[in-house]
Design an enzyme around this catalytic site. Sequence first.
Site, PDB file in Angstrom:
ATOM      1  N   ASP A 225       0.881  -1.165   0.000  1.00 18.85           N
ATOM      2  CA  ASP A 225       0.000   0.000   0.000  1.00 18.85           C
ATOM      3  C   ASP A 225       0.922   1.219   0.000  1.00 18.85           C
ATOM      4  O   ASP A 225       1.627   1.469   0.973  1.00 18.85           O
ATOM      5  CB  ASP A 225      -0.867  -0.047   1.264  1.00 18.85           C
ATOM      6  CG  ASP A 225      -1.734   1.199   1.440  1.00 18.85           C
ATOM      7  OD1 ASP A 225      -1.556   2.176   0.671  1.00 18.85           O
ATOM      8  OD2 ASP A 225      -2.575   1.199   2.362  1.00 18.85           O
TER       9      ASP A 225
ATOM     10  N   TYR B  50       0.839  -0.481  15.007  1.00 18.72           N
ATOM     11  CA  TYR B  50      -0.100  -0.583  13.901  1.00 18.72           C
ATOM     12  C   TYR B  50       0.268   0.398  12.791  1.00 18.72           C
ATOM     13  O   TYR B  50       0.351   1.597  13.028  1.00 18.72           O
ATOM     14  CB  TYR B  50      -1.527  -0.299  14.388  1.00 18.72           C
ATOM     15  CG  TYR B  50      -2.515  -0.327  13.248  1.00 18.72           C
ATOM     16  CD1 TYR B  50      -2.838  -1.539  12.656  1.00 18.72           C
ATOM     17  CD2 TYR B  50      -3.078   0.836  12.759  1.00 18.72           C
ATOM     18  CE1 TYR B  50      -3.714  -1.592  11.598  1.00 18.72           C
ATOM     19  CE2 TYR B  50      -3.959   0.798  11.697  1.00 18.72           C
ATOM     20  CZ  TYR B  50      -4.274  -0.421  11.117  1.00 18.72           C
ATOM     21  OH  TYR B  50      -5.141  -0.457  10.066  1.00 18.72           O
TER      22      TYR B  50
ATOM     23  N   LYS C 118      -2.944  -2.816   7.720  1.00 19.53           N
ATOM     24  CA  LYS C 118      -3.098  -4.264   7.793  1.00 19.53           C
ATOM     25  C   LYS C 118      -2.207  -4.940   6.749  1.00 19.53           C
ATOM     26  O   LYS C 118      -1.784  -4.322   5.780  1.00 19.53           O
ATOM     27  CB  LYS C 118      -4.572  -4.593   7.570  1.00 19.53           C
ATOM     28  CG  LYS C 118      -5.251  -5.457   8.620  1.00 19.53           C
ATOM     29  CD  LYS C 118      -4.731  -5.368  10.017  1.00 19.53           C
ATOM     30  CE  LYS C 118      -5.249  -6.500  10.894  1.00 19.53           C
ATOM     31  NZ  LYS C 118      -4.703  -6.437  12.249  1.00 19.53           N
TER      32      LYS C 118
HETATM   33  C1  F6R Z   1      -7.602  -0.618   7.808  1.00 18.95           C
HETATM   34  C2  F6R Z   1      -7.479   0.685   7.164  1.00 18.95           C
HETATM   35  C3  F6R Z   1      -8.414   1.776   7.555  1.00 18.95           C
HETATM   36  C4  F6R Z   1      -7.725   2.820   8.403  1.00 18.95           C
HETATM   37  C5  F6R Z   1      -8.691   3.942   8.821  1.00 18.95           C
HETATM   38  C6  F6R Z   1      -7.978   5.032   9.606  1.00 18.95           C
HETATM   39  O1  F6R Z   1      -6.627  -1.506   7.335  1.00 18.95           O
HETATM   40  O2  F6R Z   1      -6.608   0.916   6.364  1.00 18.95           O
HETATM   41  O3  F6R Z   1      -9.564   1.276   8.178  1.00 18.95           O
HETATM   42  O4  F6R Z   1      -7.158   2.217   9.536  1.00 18.95           O
HETATM   43  O5  F6R Z   1      -9.263   4.530   7.680  1.00 18.95           O
HETATM   44  O6  F6R Z   1      -6.922   5.480   8.840  1.00 18.95           O
HETATM   45  P1  F6R Z   1      -5.915   6.625   9.303  1.00 18.95           P
HETATM   46  O7  F6R Z   1      -5.449   6.243  10.691  1.00 18.95           O
HETATM   47  O8  F6R Z   1      -4.852   6.558   8.271  1.00 18.95           O
HETATM   48  O9  F6R Z   1      -6.703   7.900   9.300  1.00 18.95           O
HETATM   49 MG    MG Z   2      -3.927   2.328   3.150  1.00 16.20          MG
HETATM   50 MG    MG Z   3      -4.852  -2.320   2.228  1.00 16.14          MG
END
Ligand code: F6R
Ligand code: MG
Ligand code: MG
Length: 365
Positions: free
Chosen positions: A12, A228, A231
């Site tokens: 990603d 974290y 994923k």
């Molecule tokens: C799960 C994922 C999303 C982000 C969520 C918060 O793998 O990628 O659910 O965890 O959108 O994202 P941030 O912390 O980047 O604002």
């Molecule tokens: Mg992402």
């Molecule tokens: Mg992803």
Amino acid sequence: MDHITLSVIKADVGGFVGHSSVHDELIEEAEDRLEAAVKEDIIVDFHVTACGDDLQLIMTHRKGVDHPDIHRLAWETFEACTEVAERLKLYGAGQDLLADAFSGNVKGMGPGVAEMEFTERPSEPVLIFMADKTSAGAWNLPLYRMFADPFNTAGLVISPAMHEGFRFEVHDVKESKRVFFDTPEELYDLLVFIGAPGRYAVKAVYTKKGEIAAVSSTQRLSLIAGRYVGKDDPVCIVRSQGEFPAVGEVLEPFTMPHIVEGWMRGSHYGPLMPVPLYHATPSRFDGPPRVVSLGFQIAGGRLVGPRDMFDDPGFDEARRLCNVIADHFRRHGPFEPHRLPMEEMEYTTLPQVMEKLSGRWEAIP
Ligand code: F6R
Ligand code: MG
Ligand code: MG
């Protein structure tokens, strides 16, 4: 010349919009890079695609697994795509590139890797599975069904080519150890471990003669980063037909949407939804987790395809069931078992909240 390596390396490097998909300009940049690598004879053929916010590089070459030239090509492609993502201010640009500089192998640096080397059969059908919003270990149940469950795979019972069963390579992703199990003889021992996919992941499956049948990516981003950072969104390659399960036997496990960890903020359980590529864009509560499957025939290293295998009304009921299950899980809101159990939250955003409140806890009088 019929000896080939199939590498799927993914990362990603920036989402469009949020974490829901990959922008076309990233795909084009990756295609340009890999096209140049074909001209330079580094790889034989490639296909670039995306599942959710993950950019997927599917490549064939003659260099074997873990080859620095191939891993460097993938790393530099992801770096180039990160620059595009930064220019477009895409979300989380360079998210999975956890190291500053390439050091010989992308494993442990953020990207997910599944590679297998084999001699092409007279006809070589392969299926590549790619998932978003879930973790390594998500393939345990479907791989078990494909290669060890006679209720899924008729060939285990009625095909002489498969009747002797398969061998599973299982990794303990926390302790970096591995163990092999023969099935059907050691089915129950195998299930003791792979029923806990957060820790034990099926890395590969072989025929009893040692021929590679399936391989998955087992990189756990949170264990690499210690926190974290998104994923794992794993990938898996499965060879099909003949001595391996038929295409339909390989796909059949996904008619039962099993529950995987991931979804919103990597912190929730939810059903894994099998979708065609054009629906691999998780948006509801950043999910539910998706899986796509691209089928190829490999011919002299050429990737003939892809066919979008879940673009079949045969999977409509699985998708509908996913939505029913997703609704029910969502109604739990911040409660387990929708939210991951406490131990699994160790690598999410929860530790900061716990830390903030640590001084307010007092002994019960
Ligand atoms: C799960 C994922 C999303 C982000 C969520 C918060 O793998 O990628 O659910 O965890 O959108 O994202 P941030 O912390 O980047 O604002
Ligand atoms: Mg992402
Ligand atoms: Mg992803």
